[in-house]
Design a protein around this motif. Structure first.
Motif, PDB file in Angstrom:
ATOM      1  N   ASP A 509       0.824  -1.209   0.000  1.00 38.98           N
ATOM      2  CA  ASP A 509       0.000   0.000   0.000  1.00 38.98           C
ATOM      3  C   ASP A 509       0.860   1.263   0.000  1.00 38.98           C
ATOM      4  O   ASP A 509       0.604   2.211  -0.750  1.00 38.98           O
ATOM      5  CB  ASP A 509      -0.894   0.020   1.249  1.00 38.98           C
ATOM      6  N   GLN A 523      -4.951   5.241  -8.247  1.00 39.53           N
ATOM      7  CA  GLN A 523      -5.247   4.138  -7.330  1.00 39.53           C
ATOM      8  C   GLN A 523      -6.497   4.452  -6.510  1.00 39.53           C
ATOM      9  O   GLN A 523      -6.586   5.503  -5.872  1.00 39.53           O
ATOM     10  CB  GLN A 523      -4.053   3.943  -6.385  1.00 39.53           C
ATOM     11  N   TYR A 526      -6.953   0.338  -1.583  1.00 38.92           N
ATOM     12  CA  TYR A 526      -5.759  -0.055  -0.855  1.00 38.92           C
ATOM     13  C   TYR A 526      -6.097  -1.242   0.037  1.00 38.92           C
ATOM     14  O   TYR A 526      -7.240  -1.397   0.478  1.00 38.92           O
ATOM     15  CB  TYR A 526      -5.223   1.111  -0.025  1.00 38.92           C
TER      16      TYR A 526
END
Length: 716
Positions: A509, A523, A526
């Motif tokens: 992450d 993104q 996570y």
């Protein structure tokens, strides 16, 4: 309070005004100065902090509200107040509080300092020998710096920099009898320019010139200048001189999308902060005649209620010079941060002369708690070890605020010189630290470090460090995930938490978050981290609603959160609904809180506590009962709209059982504080907790120091 049952959940009466809440916070800081239980020099310190807090408030908030009024904005805040009503609230609240501060200094604190042998003397009370010393010092050290500026039709009103202390001088020409007005800037170091070269506010007299029993004797610099002004104006009669101080709007206004060079744009805005913004406050001695007040208010374009007449010293923030005088009996007992002995026992290495941090982290996650645990012996040592380790391939960090002599920055430069790939995100928009960050960014770039200045439209506020190390045939990633800045100075007075770990899922992450910060990435998911503005808000809402669902089923449901401020309306509404469902909610909020706790039918199950003491509470912790399998997070984000929507923030889950228990014990100890804790009332006021009759005092800072010492080992 109206009948809650007949009102919508978002009714204005269900919210506390944010300005009012901040003002109450600073009142609690002032209370520490007024509290007789506070040691004398600590009272001086809190009086100074109250002043510097107020300086920043005037630099940031007042002009924003005035701009809204001038633009005819009447849209109310969630509590129902318009911009003009908020300005009225601020001025009404501050007038008596500022009077109280200055009266306490003049009538209580200054005499008690004198009794303790610490004398802030007025120039006329000095002996001829003392005045002669100060005159000679003035001629050598001060006179060459001063530049008197005339104000008349041939000399326009001079520009006065932010937070500058000045003398308004009235003169009469000995030949013509004509009266003149001039301004002389007192060359003290302003908070807006802490790195600038200037003189100290108080000129100290050497021991031979001090009376017996006097340990320190100083005279305000403006008085030394004022009583020696004649040498600046030969041929003129000095009618009088009157200190005044100017505060200006200092909030950066950067059109990032139009800035071709963010670094250059911020440098320009920082200069503008000192020299090109509207005045938001004028402080002036009460003895100043009407001519002086009119000249200044017209020249600065400022009027009541933002003109404060003071009958003591201006800028009591400069009392911080006295707060650290070396008289331990007048201060809190000294505290030297330590390391838990367990760290040494588990990972002592002769080669490092202490803890081998890679070895220690391999054995399990490590919790560090500053300033109880040594920042130099933990976080700085971890980065320093990485910089020298031949197996380390890369280091990535975020730097929001760092100290002027930062050992971490020095380690990053050393790492780059050692061939390690180093990438650092330096947040240039960290308020009032822009200049310092610009200097470090350039130093890092010159050393070969890859420096990124942040994202357009977002401040990067997360506190992350990632070390990539070759081990055997593969690599392992080590991390520090924290709540505080990588700043050795503030680490001695701010309470912050950090987790050192090498967990693969967290490492993945953090790696992807750095790719988002330094490259091009959208993104959205996570594995473990909660990241703003990506998924943090929706995950916090989900966790709150999860507790509410449990409560509706009759199951235990609890939320615990610790932060600096709570002011996001949507999150507050979720908390109200959770409280109505039966969730027990405990909030440790140091500063601003716009939620109203304890309101029947709305928030009976919510308690809000603020802790104000020798350390500044800065850590953020969030806990959700989750059916007994508690979800626990630490990180950098408050529950404010700016943190959730306009900043890059990260909350890290606490996954190690031992660390989770340690953190829960710390939070429970803080919740039971009966010395430094204040309970927020439904009307927005605070009541300080007091030990019951026969009950021991439980100050959380003192108890945490005792607890840490019990498990300590000396720090090298």
């Amino acid at each position: 309070m109206n009948d809650v049952g007949s009102l919508s959940l978002a009714h204005p009466s269900h919210f506390i005004n944010r300005e009012k809440s901040w003002l109450y916070f600073n009142d609690r800081v002032l209370h520490e100065a007024l509290d007789p239980r506070t040691p004398l020099l600590e009272q001086v310190k809190f009086l100074a902090i109250f002043s510097t807090n107020l300086d920043e408030y005037f630099m940031v908030r007042i002009d924003a509200l005035r701009d809204q009024v001038e633009a005819n904005v009447t849209t109310p805040t969630p509590d129902g107040l318009t911009p003009q009503q908020q300005l009225d609230l601020i001025s009404t609240h501050l007038a008596p509080v500022i009077t109280q501060q200055h009266d306490y200094f003049a009538q209580n604190l200054r005499p008690r300092l004198a009794e303790a042998g610490i004398i802030i003397a007025d120039y006329p009370t000095l002996t001829p020998e003392q005045q002669a010393y100060l005159h000679n010092d003035f001629m050598r050290q001060v006179f060459p710096i001063l530049t008197p500026l005339a104000v008349d039709p041939g000399h326009p009103f001079p520009y006065m920099s932010n937070l500058s202390l000045n003398l308004a001088v009235l003169l009469q020409d000995t030949k013509t009898g004509q009266h003149h007005f001039a301004r002389v800037k007192v060359p003290t170091k302003a908070a807006s320019n802490p790195g600038g070269k200037a003189l100290k506010r108080f000129v100290t007299l050497p021991e031979p010139l001090r009376p017996p029993g006097v340990r320190w004797l100083g005279v305000p610099l403006e008085q030394v200048i004022g009583y020696n002004l004649a040498v600046l104006f030969p041929g003129m009669d000095l009618v009088g001189w009157y200190p005044f101080r100017v505060t200006r709007d200092a909030d950066l206004a950067i059109r990032e999308d139009e800035a071709g060079d963010l670094l250059a744009e911020i440098e320009k805005e920082v200069r503008s902060r000192r020299y090109g913004r509207d005045a938001t406050r004028l402080e002036i001695v009460k003895a100043a005649p009407e001519l002086v007040r009119e000249t200044l208010t017209q020249g600065l374009n400022i009027q009541l209620p933002w003109v404060y007449e003071v009958n003591t010293l201006l800028n009591l923030g400069d009392l911080m010079e006295l707060a650290f005088l070396p008289y331990p009996e007048l201060r809190d007992s000294d505290w030297t941060p330590v390391l838990p002995a367990l760290f040494e026992e588990k990972a002592y290495n002769d080669a490092y002369g202490g803890v081998d941090w890679f070895n220690l982290i391999q054995q399990g996650d490590v919790l560090v708690h500053h300033p109880y645990h040594s920042f130099a012996g933990t976080v700085e040592r971890f980065i320093a070890q990485a910089a020298k380790d031949p197996e380390v391939l890369g280091i990535k960090m975020t730097l929001y605020r760092t100290s002027g002599d930062s050992p971490i920055v020095q380690s990053l430069i050393l790492a780059a010189e050692n061939g390690i790939q180093v990438a650092v995100l330096v947040e240039l928009k960290a308020r009032f630290d822009e200049e310092n960050n610009i200097l470090w960014a350039r130093r890092l770039e010159q050393a070969g470090v890859h420096v990124v200045y942040g994202l357009i439209g977002l401040k990067t506020h997360s506190k992350l460090a990632l070390v990539v190390r070759r081990e055997g045939e593969g690599i392992r990633r080590y991390m520090h995930l924290g709540t505080g800045n990588y700043n050795s100075k503030t680490a001695r007075i701010y309470t912050d938490l950090g987790i050192l770990t090498c967990r693969d899922d967290l490492a993945a992450d953090v790696t992807e978050l750095f790719n988002f910060l330094t490259g091009y990435s959208r993104q959205r998911q996570y594995r473990q981290l909660l990241v703003a503005p990506v998924n943090m808000r929706e995950e916090i809402v989900r966790l709150i609603r999860q507790e509410a669902d449990q409560a509706r089923l009759g199951q235990p449901a609890r939320i615990f959160a610790k932060m600096n401020a709570l002011a996001d309306t949507a999150i507050i509404l979720e908390l109200y609904q959770a409280a109505q469902a039966g969730v027990e909610i405990r909030l440790l909020i140091r500063g601003m809180c716009t939620l109203r706790p304890g309101v029947p039918g709305l928030s009976e199950g919510i308690q809000v506590v603020s802790i104000i003491g020798r350390f500044l509470e800065h850590s953020r912790v969030f806990g959700f009962h989750n059916g007994g399998q508690e979800n626990l997070y630490i990180g950098s984000a408050d529950w404010r709209t700016r943190n959730l929507d306009r900043r890059v923030e990260a909350l890290t889950p606490v996954l190690d059982g031992v660390v989770k228990q340690q953190l829960q014990e710390i939070m429970e100890l803080m919740w039971m504080d009966n010395r430094q804790a204040w309970d927020l009332q439904p009307d927005g006021t605070y009541i300080q907790r007091q030990p019951a009759l026969g009950e021991a005092e439980r100050g959380s800072h003192a108890l945490l120091m005792q607890r840490t010492l019990a498990e300590a080992t000396p720090v090298v």
